[in-house]
Design an enzyme around this catalytic site. Structure first.
Site, PDB file in Angstrom:
ATOM      1  N   LYS A 133      64.122  48.876  32.777  1.00 62.02           N
ATOM      2  CA  LYS A 133      65.321  49.412  32.110  1.00 62.02           C
ATOM      3  C   LYS A 133      66.576  49.287  32.975  1.00 62.02           C
ATOM      4  O   LYS A 133      67.680  49.198  32.437  1.00 62.02           O
ATOM      5  CB  LYS A 133      65.106  50.881  31.739  1.00 62.02           C
ATOM      6  CG  LYS A 133      64.107  51.043  30.606  1.00 62.02           C
ATOM      7  CD  LYS A 133      63.951  52.483  30.191  1.00 62.02           C
ATOM      8  CE  LYS A 133      62.875  52.573  29.129  1.00 62.02           C
ATOM      9  NZ  LYS A 133      62.687  53.899  28.587  1.00 62.02           N
ATOM     10  N   ASP A 179      67.501  56.119  24.370  1.00 63.61           N
ATOM     11  CA  ASP A 179      66.660  57.213  24.896  1.00 63.61           C
ATOM     12  C   ASP A 179      67.482  58.498  25.020  1.00 63.61           C
ATOM     13  O   ASP A 179      66.995  59.591  24.712  1.00 63.61           O
ATOM     14  CB  ASP A 179      66.139  56.864  26.306  1.00 63.61           C
ATOM     15  CG  ASP A 179      65.004  55.854  26.287  1.00 63.61           C
ATOM     16  OD1 ASP A 179      64.364  55.691  25.235  1.00 63.61           O
ATOM     17  OD2 ASP A 179      64.768  55.222  27.340  1.00 63.61           O
TER      18      ASP A 179
HETATM   19  P1  NAP Z   1      59.739  54.605  35.865  1.00 63.52           P
HETATM   20  O1  NAP Z   1      61.123  54.115  36.153  1.00 63.52           O
HETATM   21  O2  NAP Z   1      58.584  53.713  36.138  1.00 63.52           O
HETATM   22  O3  NAP Z   1      59.433  55.958  36.665  1.00 63.52           O
HETATM   23  C1  NAP Z   1      60.248  57.077  36.602  1.00 63.52           C
HETATM   24  C2  NAP Z   1      60.182  57.854  37.907  1.00 63.52           C
HETATM   25  O4  NAP Z   1      58.933  58.520  37.983  1.00 63.52           O
HETATM   26  C3  NAP Z   1      60.266  57.034  39.168  1.00 63.52           C
HETATM   27  O5  NAP Z   1      61.601  56.724  39.438  1.00 63.52           O
HETATM   28  C4  NAP Z   1      59.630  57.954  40.194  1.00 63.52           C
HETATM   29  O6  NAP Z   1      60.619  58.846  40.727  1.00 63.52           O
HETATM   30  C5  NAP Z   1      58.637  58.746  39.352  1.00 63.52           C
HETATM   31  N1  NAP Z   1      57.261  58.280  39.573  1.00 63.52           N
HETATM   32  C6  NAP Z   1      56.762  57.051  39.294  1.00 63.52           C
HETATM   33  N2  NAP Z   1      55.451  56.997  39.645  1.00 63.52           N
HETATM   34  C7  NAP Z   1      55.146  58.223  40.151  1.00 63.52           C
HETATM   35  C8  NAP Z   1      53.969  58.801  40.712  1.00 63.52           C
HETATM   36  N3  NAP Z   1      52.832  58.091  40.794  1.00 63.52           N
HETATM   37  N4  NAP Z   1      54.022  60.075  41.141  1.00 63.52           N
HETATM   38  C9  NAP Z   1      55.176  60.807  41.038  1.00 63.52           C
HETATM   39  N5  NAP Z   1      56.327  60.298  40.527  1.00 63.52           N
HETATM   40  C10 NAP Z   1      56.298  59.036  40.096  1.00 63.52           C
HETATM   41  O7  NAP Z   1      59.637  55.060  34.338  1.00 63.52           O
HETATM   42  P2  NAP Z   1      60.744  55.400  33.232  1.00 63.52           P
HETATM   43  O8  NAP Z   1      61.111  54.180  32.498  1.00 63.52           O
HETATM   44  O9  NAP Z   1      61.830  56.209  33.828  1.00 63.52           O
HETATM   45  O10 NAP Z   1      59.834  56.283  32.224  1.00 63.52           O
HETATM   46  C11 NAP Z   1      59.214  57.479  32.656  1.00 63.52           C
HETATM   47  C12 NAP Z   1      58.268  58.014  31.581  1.00 63.52           C
HETATM   48  O11 NAP Z   1      58.989  58.367  30.405  1.00 63.52           O
HETATM   49  C13 NAP Z   1      57.200  57.020  31.136  1.00 63.52           C
HETATM   50  O12 NAP Z   1      55.996  57.685  30.929  1.00 63.52           O
HETATM   51  C14 NAP Z   1      57.733  56.518  29.796  1.00 63.52           C
HETATM   52  O13 NAP Z   1      56.702  56.061  28.946  1.00 63.52           O
HETATM   53  C15 NAP Z   1      58.378  57.778  29.278  1.00 63.52           C
HETATM   54  N6  NAP Z   1      59.413  57.508  28.268  1.00 63.52           N
HETATM   55  C16 NAP Z   1      59.232  57.994  27.015  1.00 63.52           C
HETATM   56  C17 NAP Z   1      60.198  57.790  26.066  1.00 63.52           C
HETATM   57  C18 NAP Z   1      60.024  58.334  24.682  1.00 63.52           C
HETATM   58  O14 NAP Z   1      60.710  57.884  23.762  1.00 63.52           O
HETATM   59  N7  NAP Z   1      59.158  59.305  24.495  1.00 63.52           N
HETATM   60  C19 NAP Z   1      61.362  57.077  26.372  1.00 63.52           C
HETATM   61  C20 NAP Z   1      61.523  56.618  27.684  1.00 63.52           C
HETATM   62  C21 NAP Z   1      60.531  56.835  28.628  1.00 63.52           C
HETATM   63  P3  NAP Z   1      60.637  59.170  42.313  1.00 63.52           P
HETATM   64  O15 NAP Z   1      60.335  57.886  43.015  1.00 63.52           O
HETATM   65  O16 NAP Z   1      62.015  59.673  42.556  1.00 63.52           O
HETATM   66  O17 NAP Z   1      59.582  60.204  42.561  1.00 63.52           O
END
Ligand code: NAP
Length: 250
Positions: free
Chosen positions: A64, A105
């Site tokens: 993203k 989002d």
């Molecule tokens: P991302 O960029 O891969 O991860 C988000 C943050 O989560 C990372 O910057 C990291 O923050 C933390 N993280 C990642 N792996 C981790 C781990 N193993 N332990 C602890 N923290 C961890 O993902 P994203 O695109 O932001 O999405 C995050 C979640 O939201 C996903 O599950 C996605 O499916 C969900 N989502 C849902 C919707 C919906 O419409 N319902 C929309 C968007 C996203 P730090 O490094 O700072 O700890």
């Protein structure tokens, strides 16, 4: 034949194809298609679009933010957040492409959250600092809720570590999981190690929708907290993306 899709690294958890194709059928758009494109590296998006001539696409983990430098333009919300989950592909008569990024989002989360907010939800903790966390922060600013990010790398303004977050949850009665922790297939994991501090005044929102009740939400519900999974947000962001895909040509 209008063709759309979702680009991400792992898409086994995704409901997007089913949601969009059901919507196309319901609206009589039988010639529209929506496919999932798993890729280890988003690479050059224009090369990808030569192989798969999409009219628009969604972007998910972990691209993203990585997609942003490849876009020709962004709408003001996406620009403020610095992350894009929808790209509209405009094709000129000479076949050149103009790629415009949007963030659906953020308004989807805001609209899903608003009916759940109580007057005591004045402070929030956002778990994670990625694209989804930034969209949540945008929505909380619009809702007048103060927030801090909880991160594995807590240095930096507005951030704290997980070791301190459970104490902050005494005041911060809204906790949003914007990490992928607990998502299918790792359904035994949770980003929140202290469910005992949660109360009936807490609102716990998990952006994950698969499984429908993550370990974080199940443990929060046992403490009497109000819980919400990411399915309502998913449908709202997809409906907003649909409107962008089918908007008349500017
Ligand atoms: P991302 O960029 O891969 O991860 C988000 C943050 O989560 C990372 O910057 C990291 O923050 C933390 N993280 C990642 N792996 C981790 C781990 N193993 N332990 C602890 N923290 C961890 O993902 P994203 O695109 O932001 O999405 C995050 C979640 O939201 C996903 O599950 C996605 O499916 C969900 N989502 C849902 C919707 C919906 O419409 N319902 C929309 C968007 C996203 P730090 O490094 O700072 O700890």
């Amino acid at each position: 034949m209008p063709h759309f899709g979702l680009i991400g690294r792992r898409l086994a958890h995704s409901y997007s194809k089913v949601y969009f194709e059901e919507k196309f059928r319901a609206l009589g758009l039988q010639d529209c298609h929506y496919d999932l494109y798993e890729t280890e590296n988003i690479g050059t998006i224009r090369d990808f679009l030569k192989r798969y001539p999409l009219d628009g696409f969604n972007v998910t983990i972990p691209y993203k933010e990585a997609i942003v430098p490849q876009l020709d333009d962004m709408d003001p919300v996406a620009r403020e957040i610095g992350a894009v989950n929808v790209v509209k592909v405009h094709r000129a008569a000479d076949a050149s492409l103009c790629l415009v990024g949007y963030n659906t989002d953020a308004p989807a989360f805001r609209d899903s959250l608003l009916p759940l907010l109580q007057q005591w939800h004045r402070e929030a903790l956002i778990l994670g600092t990625g694209g989804a966390a930034k969209a949540v922060a945008w929505a909380l600013r619009r809702c007048g809720v103060a927030y801090r990010f909880v991160s594995r790398s807590p240095e930096g303004q507005g951030r704290m570590g997980y070791a301190d977050a459970w104490r902050a949850a005494r005041q911060a009665l809204l906790i949003v999981n914007a990490t992928p922790v607990g998502m299918y297939p790792d359904v035994g994991d949770t980003p929140w190690q202290h469910p005992e501090v949660l109360t009936a005044k807490h609102l716990c929102y998990d952006l994950i929708y698969n499984p429908s009740a993550t370990r974080f939400l199940r443990e929060a519900a046992l403490q009497g907290a109000t819980v919400q999974n990411g399915l309502d947000m998913l449908h709202r962001q997809a409906d907003l993306a649909f409107d962008i895909f089918f908007a008349p040509k500017p």
